[in-house]
Design an enzyme around this catalytic site. Sequence first.
Site, PDB file in Angstrom:
ATOM      1  N   SER A 141       7.095 -28.986  20.104  1.00  0.00           N
ATOM      2  CA  SER A 141       6.410 -27.615  20.347  1.00  0.00           C
ATOM      3  C   SER A 141       5.471 -27.857  21.452  1.00  0.00           C
ATOM      4  O   SER A 141       5.020 -28.835  21.617  1.00  0.00           O
ATOM      5  CB  SER A 141       5.714 -27.257  19.166  1.00  0.00           C
ATOM      6  OG  SER A 141       4.758 -26.042  19.710  1.00  0.00           O
ATOM      7  N   TYR A 155      -0.686 -28.243  13.084  1.00  0.00           N
ATOM      8  CA  TYR A 155       0.631 -28.189  13.372  1.00  0.00           C
ATOM      9  C   TYR A 155       0.903 -28.904  14.836  1.00  0.00           C
ATOM     10  O   TYR A 155       1.659 -29.559  15.011  1.00  0.00           O
ATOM     11  CB  TYR A 155       0.886 -26.806  13.490  1.00  0.00           C
ATOM     12  CG  TYR A 155       2.132 -26.314  14.277  1.00  0.00           C
ATOM     13  CD1 TYR A 155       3.466 -26.510  13.346  1.00  0.00           C
ATOM     14  CD2 TYR A 155       2.285 -25.937  15.253  1.00  0.00           C
ATOM     15  CE1 TYR A 155       4.648 -26.273  13.835  1.00  0.00           C
ATOM     16  CE2 TYR A 155       3.409 -25.599  16.061  1.00  0.00           C
ATOM     17  CZ  TYR A 155       4.763 -25.627  14.982  1.00  0.00           C
ATOM     18  OH  TYR A 155       6.027 -25.348  15.815  1.00  0.00           O
TER      19      TYR A 155
END
Length: 243
Positions: A141, A155
Amino acid sequence: MGVTHKITVVTGGGRGIGAAICTRLAAEGHAVVIGYRSDAARAEAVAEQVRAAGARAITVAGDTADPDDVDRLFDAAAELGPITGLVNNAGIVGPVGRLVDIDVSELPRVYAVNVIGVLLCARRAARELLGRGGAIVNLSSGAATLGSPNEYVHYAGAKAAVDAITIGLAKELGPDGIRVNAVAPGVVWTEIHEDPERPAKLAPQIPLGRAGQPEEVAGAVAWLLSDDASYTTGAILRVAGGR
């Protein structure tokens, strides 16, 4: 399309980016093993799209953080033949907010899926690919380098781990002819967002002026699995509109 020559396992293939990856790979001649967590109907709908493109597909339920479920996934994949690739797509965001405010009881699950799950699936895939070669693509990501302050630092940390795993495994498995790369999406229109309007709200911060579509990420994954990327390993391909 007829007989496919590539067989690829896609975790989290029942929706969002994972579903787009499955249909794109089908269009490029891959048979697809669609791993999913709980929504059998959606996974089967993706499988039908794969079959409509002329490729074979099976769906397998399981938790990528569970070693036994991972073994079941790859054992089921053998129904289609020896696998040639893995897309480690399954992932979760977990709680959203400042670290000081979030419920820490959810953190272990975030790391179990996003890190342990990636390791377990890559480990089993590598065992399957030894002696034959192949390719692994991990979904990272843009958060891994942006840090995602005030949203999900936890995250971002998990995805930074995915980047490190990708680089390490590329070096470890390169001599065996197994390529390992990652795709790092930015803001994409999927259901992963707690606020469904988040992609639109963040669009002004993105140099291209918009959020991405799952199909744009799928194209990058497909390229990394293709023969055109035969000299590419250890790469983290950012698909984030310049952000």
